[in-house]
Design a protein around this motif. Structure first.
Motif, short mmCIF file in Angstrom:
data_model
loop_
_atom_site.label_atom_id
_atom_site.label_comp_id
_atom_site.label_asym_id
_atom_site.label_seq_id
_atom_site.Cartn_x
_atom_site.Cartn_y
_atom_site.Cartn_z
N GLU A 182 19.12 -16.48 30.35
CA GLU A 182 18.98 -16.95 32.06
C GLU A 182 20.15 -16.35 32.79
O GLU A 182 19.69 -16.25 33.95
CB GLU A 182 19.43 -18.65 31.84
CG GLU A 182 19.16 -19.04 33.22
CD GLU A 182 18.73 -20.67 33.18
OE1 GLU A 182 18.55 -21.51 33.98
OE2 GLU A 182 18.90 -21.37 31.89
N GLY B 81 17.60 -14.79 35.30
CA GLY B 81 17.76 -15.96 36.05
C GLY B 81 16.53 -17.04 35.97
O GLY B 81 16.15 -17.70 36.87
N VAL B 82 15.87 -17.05 34.68
CA VAL B 82 15.24 -18.09 34.13
C VAL B 82 15.44 -18.29 33.01
O VAL B 82 15.76 -17.50 31.88
CB VAL B 82 13.64 -17.41 34.21
CG1 VAL B 82 13.24 -17.31 35.75
CG2 VAL B 82 13.31 -16.32 33.52
N LYS C 58 14.27 -9.72 39.93
CA LYS C 58 14.91 -10.61 40.86
C LYS C 58 13.75 -11.42 41.82
O LYS C 58 13.93 -12.72 41.98
CB LYS C 58 15.92 -10.12 41.63
CG LYS C 58 17.34 -9.56 41.13
CD LYS C 58 18.19 -8.82 41.84
CE LYS C 58 19.56 -8.57 41.16
NZ LYS C 58 20.33 -8.02 41.97
N THR C 59 12.86 -10.84 42.20
CA THR C 59 11.76 -11.36 43.26
C THR C 59 10.98 -12.14 42.08
O THR C 59 10.57 -13.57 42.84
CB THR C 59 11.02 -10.26 43.99
OG1 THR C 59 11.74 -9.61 44.62
CG2 THR C 59 9.83 -11.06 44.63
N ALA D 260 11.80 -13.65 39.47
CA ALA D 260 12.69 -15.05 39.09
C ALA D 260 12.60 -16.02 40.16
O ALA D 260 12.52 -17.50 40.07
CB ALA D 260 14.06 -14.63 38.51
N SER D 261 12.80 -15.51 41.56
CA SER D 261 12.89 -16.40 42.60
C SER D 261 11.76 -17.25 43.00
O SER D 261 11.68 -18.53 43.18
CB SER D 261 13.49 -15.73 43.88
OG SER D 261 12.20 -14.82 44.15
N TRP D 262 10.53 -16.53 42.71
CA TRP D 262 9.22 -17.24 42.85
C TRP D 262 9.01 -18.15 41.85
O TRP D 262 8.45 -19.43 41.98
CB TRP D 262 8.17 -16.09 42.91
CG TRP D 262 7.85 -15.23 44.17
CD1 TRP D 262 8.49 -15.19 45.11
CD2 TRP D 262 7.14 -14.14 44.15
NE1 TRP D 262 8.35 -14.38 45.97
CE2 TRP D 262 7.31 -13.67 45.49
CE3 TRP D 262 6.12 -13.51 43.42
CZ2 TRP D 262 6.63 -12.61 45.94
CZ3 TRP D 262 5.54 -12.36 43.76
CH2 TRP D 262 5.64 -11.97 44.94
N ASN E 193 11.26 -19.72 40.09
CA ASN E 193 12.17 -21.08 40.33
C ASN E 193 11.74 -21.69 41.50
O ASN E 193 11.89 -22.98 41.43
CB ASN E 193 13.65 -20.55 40.32
CG ASN E 193 14.16 -19.86 38.93
OD1 ASN E 193 13.87 -20.65 38.10
ND2 ASN E 193 15.24 -19.11 39.18
N LYS E 194 11.08 -21.11 42.52
CA LYS E 194 10.79 -21.95 43.79
C LYS E 194 9.58 -22.61 43.54
O LYS E 194 9.45 -23.69 43.89
CB LYS E 194 10.48 -20.81 44.83
CG LYS E 194 10.26 -21.78 46.20
CD LYS E 194 10.44 -20.60 47.16
CE LYS E 194 9.87 -21.61 48.67
NZ LYS E 194 9.88 -20.47 49.63
N TYR E 195 8.68 -22.25 42.95
CA TYR E 195 7.14 -22.78 42.44
C TYR E 195 7.29 -23.36 41.14
O TYR E 195 6.03 -23.51 40.91
CB TYR E 195 6.17 -21.74 42.71
CG TYR E 195 6.29 -21.36 44.30
CD1 TYR E 195 6.13 -22.18 45.37
CD2 TYR E 195 6.74 -20.03 44.51
CE1 TYR E 195 6.10 -21.73 46.70
CE2 TYR E 195 6.49 -19.59 45.99
CZ TYR E 195 6.40 -20.62 47.01
OH TYR E 195 6.54 -20.04 48.39
#
Length: 239
Positions: free
Chosen positions: A170, A174-175, A203-204, A206-208, A210-212
């Motif tokens: 993680e 990031g996940v 990174k992109t 992971a951000s998607w 986590n956001k959704y």
């Protein structure tokens, strides 16, 4: 309470290939012309792991061939890989022979990959209350990591292994581990010839995710993601 038993499972082909490319084959050759650099490197790695981990149980899994149920479903899977170097020829058989002399169990099965065997053993071992160590250079195994399963991933050398725990995975990606395949789905896997969304990195992705709340959420909210990457996501070549 007695300490938990430990099961060590090794991806044989992954370890053999990493050993082969880490050591110059020109320096490891028998009088008959058989190259042995992969054999030497594999056994050196094995000895170090046994000394450091002292597992109660041990098994090494091998691929039978490049064909599996995945190539049946997606013929382009792993297509385009460079041919195996001729110096590697015969070395896996020598590794298997050495393991047999050491009394170490080797496992392989038609139509599935060594990864599938590792996943099965990790799942069954952890369900039985055994601490499991999965030694593999394939990042797909990161999804197996949990409180009872740790992935030993090669770092600077074949004998330098990182302990990829859930926290380590993680922190790096990031996940959590169970979402690592969703990162791979968005980014793609060049080694396996699996396409991803153009321009989308870890990174992109992971951000998607986590956001959704996961890949399904990303797909469901694809219309809400702006910019070129959002357009690529919505394109026929995206998800």
């Amino acid at each position: 309470m007695a300490d938990k038993k430990t099961l060590l499972v090794i991806d044989g082909h992954s370890a053999a290939f990493r050993a082969f490319y880490a050591l110059d084959p020109a320096n490891f050759r028998t009088q008959e012309g058989q190259y042995t650099n992969a054999v030497f490197g594999f056994l050196r790695m094995l000895v170090k792991m046994l000394q450091e981990e002292q597992p109660d149980y041990l098994a090494v899994a091998f691929d039978v061939s490049r064909h599996s149920f995945r190539t049946d479903e997606y013929p382009e899977y792993k297509a385009g890989r460079k041919p195996t170097p001729p110096e590697f020829s015969g070395q896996v058989e020598l590794i298997k022979e050495a393991l047999a002399h050491l009394g170490i169990t080797t496992l392989e099965q038609e139509n599935i990959e060594a990864d599938d065997i590792l996943a099965t053993l990790a799942s069954r071992g952890s369900a039985a209350g055994i601490q499991v160590l999965v030694a593999s250079g394939d990042r797909d195994t990161f999804q197996l990591s949990n409180e009872q399963v740790t992935v030993l991933y090669p770092s600077r050398s074949i004998t330098d292994l990182k302990r990829m725990t859930p926290g380590a995975i993680e922190e790096k990606y990031g996940v959590p581990p169970h979402r690592y395949p969703e990162i791979a789905a968005l980014v793609g896997e060049k080694a396996d010839n699996l396409p991803g969304v153009p321009g989308v990195g870890e990174k992109t992705a992971a951000s998607w995710i986590n956001k959704y709340d996961g890949l399904e959420g990303v797909i469901a909210h694809a219309a809400d993601i702006g910019g070129k990457r959002g357009g690529d996501l919505r394109s026929p070549g995206g998800c």
